[in-house]
Design a protein around this motif. Structure first.
Motif, PDB file in Angstrom:
ATOM      1  N   PHE A   1       0.922  -1.146  -0.114  1.00  0.00           N
ATOM      2  CA  PHE A   1       0.183  -0.025   0.076  1.00  0.00           C
ATOM      3  C   PHE A   1       0.805   1.332  -0.034  1.00  0.00           C
ATOM      4  N   ASN A   2       0.610   2.262  -0.865  1.00  0.00           N
ATOM      5  CA  ASN A   2       1.198   3.396  -0.883  1.00  0.00           C
ATOM      6  C   ASN A   2       0.890   4.701  -0.365  1.00  0.00           C
ATOM      7  N   VAL A   3      -0.440   4.493   0.220  1.00  0.00           N
ATOM      8  CA  VAL A   3      -1.064   5.630   0.847  1.00  0.00           C
ATOM      9  C   VAL A   3      -1.931   5.131   2.222  1.00  0.00           C
ATOM     10  N   VAL A   4      -1.470   5.619   3.538  1.00  0.00           N
ATOM     11  CA  VAL A   4      -2.345   5.187   4.683  1.00  0.00           C
ATOM     12  C   VAL A   4      -3.311   6.130   5.248  1.00  0.00           C
ATOM     13  N   ILE A   5      -4.388   5.936   5.095  1.00  0.00           N
ATOM     14  CA  ILE A   5      -5.395   6.997   5.626  1.00  0.00           C
ATOM     15  C   ILE A   5      -5.706   6.945   7.035  1.00  0.00           C
ATOM     16  N   VAL A   6      -5.412   7.291   7.978  1.00  0.00           N
ATOM     17  CA  VAL A   6      -5.774   7.136   9.434  1.00  0.00           C
ATOM     18  C   VAL A   6      -6.956   7.929  10.031  1.00  0.00           C
ATOM     19  N   ASP A   7      -8.070   7.376  10.191  1.00  0.00           N
ATOM     20  CA  ASP A   7      -9.269   7.676  10.632  1.00  0.00           C
ATOM     21  C   ASP A   7      -9.316   7.652  12.070  1.00  0.00           C
ATOM     22  N   THR A   8      -9.423   8.889  12.784  1.00  0.00           N
ATOM     23  CA  THR A   8      -9.258   8.872  14.336  1.00  0.00           C
ATOM     24  C   THR A   8     -10.670   9.220  14.903  1.00  0.00           C
ATOM     25  N   ALA A   9     -10.651   8.884  16.177  1.00  0.00           N
ATOM     26  CA  ALA A   9     -11.731   9.002  17.193  1.00  0.00           C
ATOM     27  C   ALA A   9     -11.950  10.676  17.190  1.00  0.00           C
ATOM     28  N   GLY A  10     -13.506  11.201  17.114  1.00  0.00           N
ATOM     29  CA  GLY A  10     -13.487  12.473  17.310  1.00  0.00           C
ATOM     30  C   GLY A  10     -14.429  12.424  18.388  1.00  0.00           C
ATOM     31  N   ARG A  11     -14.719  13.763  19.149  1.00  0.00           N
ATOM     32  CA  ARG A  11     -15.918  13.764  20.249  1.00  0.00           C
ATOM     33  C   ARG A  11     -16.814  14.873  19.657  1.00  0.00           C
ATOM     34  N   LEU A  12     -17.772  15.065  20.525  1.00  0.00           N
ATOM     35  CA  LEU A  12     -18.724  15.950  20.286  1.00  0.00           C
ATOM     36  C   LEU A  12     -18.196  17.547  20.220  1.00  0.00           C
ATOM     37  N   ALA A  13     -17.194  17.665  20.981  1.00  0.00           N
ATOM     38  CA  ALA A  13     -16.760  19.081  21.178  1.00  0.00           C
ATOM     39  C   ALA A  13     -15.265  18.865  21.689  1.00  0.00           C
ATOM     40  N   VAL A  14     -14.471  19.943  21.606  1.00  0.00           N
ATOM     41  CA  VAL A  14     -13.055  19.563  21.740  1.00  0.00           C
ATOM     42  C   VAL A  14     -12.861  19.372  23.302  1.00  0.00           C
ATOM     43  N   ASP A  15     -12.251  18.314  23.688  1.00  0.00           N
ATOM     44  CA  ASP A  15     -11.895  17.984  24.924  1.00  0.00           C
ATOM     45  C   ASP A  15     -10.326  17.575  25.216  1.00  0.00           C
ATOM     46  N   ALA A  16      -9.893  17.607  26.394  1.00  0.00           N
ATOM     47  CA  ALA A  16      -8.288  17.414  26.512  1.00  0.00           C
ATOM     48  C   ALA A  16      -8.232  15.997  26.116  1.00  0.00           C
ATOM     49  N   ALA A  17      -8.801  15.096  26.416  1.00  0.00           N
ATOM     50  CA  ALA A  17      -8.500  13.701  26.319  1.00  0.00           C
ATOM     51  C   ALA A  17      -8.216  13.341  24.704  1.00  0.00           C
TER      52      ALA A  17
END
Ligand code: GDP
Length: 295
Positions: A183-199
């Protein structure tokens, strides 16, 4: 798309029509309406004010009133300024890595997973790449499932480790898997939250540091206007990302996020999402968007 803004700008320029001779007063009145249109579009006050100040200075500098078609020249000055506001030139995507690692960031619901699929599809069909999608959301099994549905629909492999609760490890293992399997491209989908938070910020910062992506993209729902801009600022402070993805432009009648984000974070808008389907992705061309807004 941006219909309200287009209508209001159109009305602003109407002030100049129907006048035999255009005066300084007409121009000032028009620019005031342009500013009002930008504010109604949810552009931040200072950006809207600076915008009309710059147009006015250029209009004076080019002696607009003495030209043959002052109305048309003023429209052109506004178009040029809108183009600049949205970033000026088109910004490319850096695909120089081997593999190229692309990290997606943003709040839950912004359209990250959908866009990850669209980008994979774009790279597969338009750029002749072999992308791998990576599910790094360790909190919501449904998010992993969603990425599989997306991957299936475009014929792109999805990497996940449902039992692993360490997103840094998952991302690192995915890159190893990509290298071992061509594979020559790796697309990393990450966890979001409903609002910005420190964790969330801490987690995405750790993933970012560990995998050192060529492209860190911030995905945001364009319909959220100034909230989109504030969220962009929060993510940029942590990630110093490379570009913005504006999603749901198809439903955005105002355009405030598109017009403000570049000035606030000084990062280009690279792509836009214009629908739910996998081919509803466009490279963002500031000049074309400005032309579209002015009709
Ligand atoms: P995530 O939580 O950030 O991964 O967001 P999703 O990818 O699940 O998207 C949230 C919702 O927005 C879904 O219902 C998508 O179909 C929808 N969506 C995403 N991008 C677009 C877009 O460009 N236009 C429209 N109309 N809907 C979109």
């Amino acid at each position: 798309m941006f219909d309200n803004l287009s209508d209001k700008l159109d009305k602003a320029f109407h002030i100049l029509k129907g006048h035999g001779k255009i005066t300084e007063v007409n121009v000032a009145e028009t620019l005031k309406e342009v500013r009002r249109a930008l504010l109604d579009a949810d552009v931040n006050f200072k950006i809207a004010k600076d915008f009309t100040t710059r147009v006015k200075e250029k209009a004076i500098g080019q002696d607009v009133l003495t030209t043959l078609q002052p109305g048309q020249l003023l429209v052109k000055l506004v178009k040029d300024e809108l183009t600049e506001l949205m970033g000026g030139d088109v910004a490319g995507i850096n695909l120089s890595g081997n593999p190229t690692v692309i990290l997606m960031s943003g709040l839950q619901g912004s359209g990250k997973t959908t866009f990850s699929g669209k980008l994979a599809n774009y790279l597969l069909t338009k750029k002749n790449k072999k992308p791998l999608l990576v599910a790094c959301d360790i909190y919501r099994p449904a998010a992993i499932q969603q990425l599989y549905v997306v991957g299936d629909s475009i014929g792109v492999e999805v990497y996940s480790e449902p039992e692993n609760k360490n997103p840094v490890e998952i991302a690192q293992n995915a890159i190893k898997h990509a290298k071992a399997n061509g594979f020559n491209v790796v697309i990393v989908d990450t966890a979001g939250r409903l609002a910005v938070d420190a964790a969330m910020m801490d987690e995405i910062a750790r993933v970012h540091k560990a995998i050192q992506p060529q492209e860190t993209l911030f995905v945001v729902d364009s319909m959220t206007g100034q909230d989109a801009v504030n969220t962009a600022k929060a993510f940029n402070d942590i990630l110093n990302f490379d570009g913005v993805i504006l999603t749901k432009l198809d439903g955005d009648t105002r355009g405030g996020a598109a017009l403000s984000i570049k000035t606030v974070v000084n990062k280009p808008i690279k792509f836009v999402g214009t629908g739910e389907k996998m081919d509803a992705i466009d490279v963002f061309y500031p000049v074309r968007m400005a032309e579209r807004i002015l009709g």
